[in-house]
Design an enzyme around this catalytic site. Structure first.
Site, mmCIF file in Angstrom:
data_model
loop_
_atom_site.group_PDB
_atom_site.id
_atom_site.type_symbol
_atom_site.label_atom_id
_atom_site.label_comp_id
_atom_site.label_asym_id
_atom_site.label_seq_id
_atom_site.Cartn_x
_atom_site.Cartn_y
_atom_site.Cartn_z
ATOM 1 N N ARG A 227 10.521 3.869 4.028
ATOM 2 C CA ARG A 227 11.149 2.344 4.778
ATOM 3 C C ARG A 227 12.008 1.582 5.750
ATOM 4 N NH1 ARG A 227 5.481 -1.309 4.990
ATOM 5 N NH2 ARG A 227 4.989 0.927 5.364
ATOM 6 N N HIS B 183 4.795 5.999 11.856
ATOM 7 C CA HIS B 183 3.876 5.478 10.592
ATOM 8 C C HIS B 183 3.292 7.407 10.069
ATOM 9 C CE1 HIS B 183 3.028 4.109 6.912
ATOM 10 N NE2 HIS B 183 2.947 2.913 6.951
ATOM 11 N N LYS C 88 26.001 -4.458 -0.760
ATOM 12 C CA LYS C 88 27.513 -4.398 -0.144
ATOM 13 C C LYS C 88 28.290 -3.000 0.526
ATOM 14 C CE LYS C 88 26.910 -3.333 -5.378
ATOM 15 N NZ LYS C 88 27.211 -1.881 -6.728
ATOM 16 N N ARG D 59 0.736 -0.782 -0.658
ATOM 17 C CA ARG D 59 -0.240 0.115 -0.184
ATOM 18 C C ARG D 59 0.768 1.379 0.206
ATOM 19 N NH1 ARG D 59 -3.365 -4.144 1.870
ATOM 20 N NH2 ARG D 59 -0.746 -4.367 2.435
ATOM 21 N N THR D 60 1.502 1.541 0.977
ATOM 22 C CA THR D 60 2.846 2.586 1.134
ATOM 23 C C THR D 60 3.793 3.284 -0.178
ATOM 24 O OG1 THR D 60 2.536 1.990 3.359
ATOM 25 C CG2 THR D 60 3.551 4.252 3.012
HETATM 26 N N1 CP Z 1 -0.928 -0.181 5.989
HETATM 27 C C1 CP Z 1 0.645 -0.533 5.277
HETATM 28 O O1 CP Z 1 1.690 0.274 5.495
HETATM 29 O O2 CP Z 1 0.492 -1.415 4.450
HETATM 30 P P1 CP Z 1 1.951 -2.283 3.870
HETATM 31 O O3 CP Z 1 2.931 -2.292 4.528
HETATM 32 O O4 CP Z 1 1.524 -2.457 2.961
HETATM 33 O O5 CP Z 1 2.734 -0.514 2.420
#
Ligand code: CP
Length: 305
Positions: free
Chosen positions: A103, A131, A82, A53-54
């Site tokens: 992320r 998040h 590396k 999603r993100t």
């Molecule tokens: N909700 C969410 O962060 O989903 P993903 O891990 O798929 O990005």
């Protein structure tokens, strides 16, 4: 919003949040008006952990603003393999992009990385930390379905390792929201989040059973037990499958209950709920587009102001 980066929901004021949510509503109402807004700009995607999603919604959001994306791709095929450090990676990628989305599995990674770059950096999840862009789309969904003030919300599941929970709980302190936290004892909110909530004047109401509070709730926000964050698989097994909701569970709920989940789900929400009016989690995931468009629009326009 007058911020260079988006690292933690605790940095967001009510005014910041409403600015993003109002812009997202404008985008939802007339997406064509934003189609060329950031033509010629590039968003860098650096994902050191899996995401559907993100990653995809930031990618789509940037393209729907007329911009482009460059993606580091899987860690296995990047120079991280590396031995390149995170600081060097983001210093390099900022030369390829006008903003970065990061992320990373380590809590605090986004804060550290933001100290090495001048372009806006969005924390797209740092381990069990925060998040915040997920929170913005969660708040948008709550505002659309239940309203953000005079709200009673239950947040259930893995409150210890669930970064979406930490960000959401902190952001909700800007609103008139009663928060109930439902989890096994071993997965209660971590001390730092609890501290931040108390410091903001929020009451931390904790429960081990959903039925103690279900009839009162306007929103039930369900989360996955974050198996990948448990240092000991045996500890995961002790709590796995403890919080599952199905049609029978919901007999005691209000007809207007909104059920949310940041997804992915494993077994927390039975598919028999998907076709009910309660299920809002797919709409929630889709709201990632207007909300991330709004966030990028605001961050990328700051230098133009
Ligand atoms: N909700 C969410 O962060 O989903 P993903 O891990 O798929 O990005």
């Amino acid at each position: 919003m007058r911020q260079d980066h988006l690292i933690s929901a605790s940095h967001l004021s009510r005014e910041d949040i409403e600015a993003v949510l109002d812009r997202a509503a404008d985008i939802d109402a007339d997406p064509a008006a934003f189609r060329q807004r950031h033509a010629g700009k590039v968003l860098g995607l650096c994902f050191f952990e899996p995401s559907t999603r993100t990653r995809m919604s930031f990618d789509s959001a940037m393209k729907r603003l007329g911009g482009q994306t460059v993606d580091m791709g899987p860690v296995e095929s990047s120079s991280v393999k590396k031995g390149e450090t995170l600081a060097d990676t983001v210093r390099v990628v900022e030369g390829y992009a006008d903003a970065l989305v990061l992320r990373h599995p380590s809590e605090g990674a986004a804060t550290m990385a933001s100290e090495f770059v001048d372009v806006p950096l969005v924390n797209a999840g740092d381990g069990a930390g925060q998040h915040p862009s997920q929170t913005l789309l969660d708040l948008y969904t709550i505002r659309e379905n239940a309203g953000l003030d005079d709200l009673t919300i239950g947040i259930m599941g893995d409150l210890k390792y669930g970064r979406t929970v930490h960000s959401l709980a902190e952001a909700l302190t800007n609103f008139d929201a009663s928060q109930h936290f439902i989890s096994p004892e071993s997965l209660r909110l971590p001390r730092n989040v609890r501290y931040d909530l108390h410091a903001s004047g929020a009451q931390v109401r904790e429960h081990t059973e959903l039925d103690e509070v279900l009839p009162e709730l306007d929103v039930l926000y369900v989360t996955r037990i974050q198996r990948e964050r448990f240092p000991d698989e045996n500890e995961y097994r002790k709590v796995a499958g403890q919080y599952q909701i199905d049609s029978e569970t919901l007999e005691a709920a209000s007809d207007d209950l909104t059920i949310m989940h940041p997804l992915p789900r494993v077994d927390e929400i039975s598919p028999d709920i998907d076709d009910t009016d309660h299920a809002t989690y797919f709409e929630q995931a889709h709201n990632g587009i207007p909300v991330r468009m709004a966030l990028l629009d605001i961050l990328l326009s700051q230098d133009d102001d």
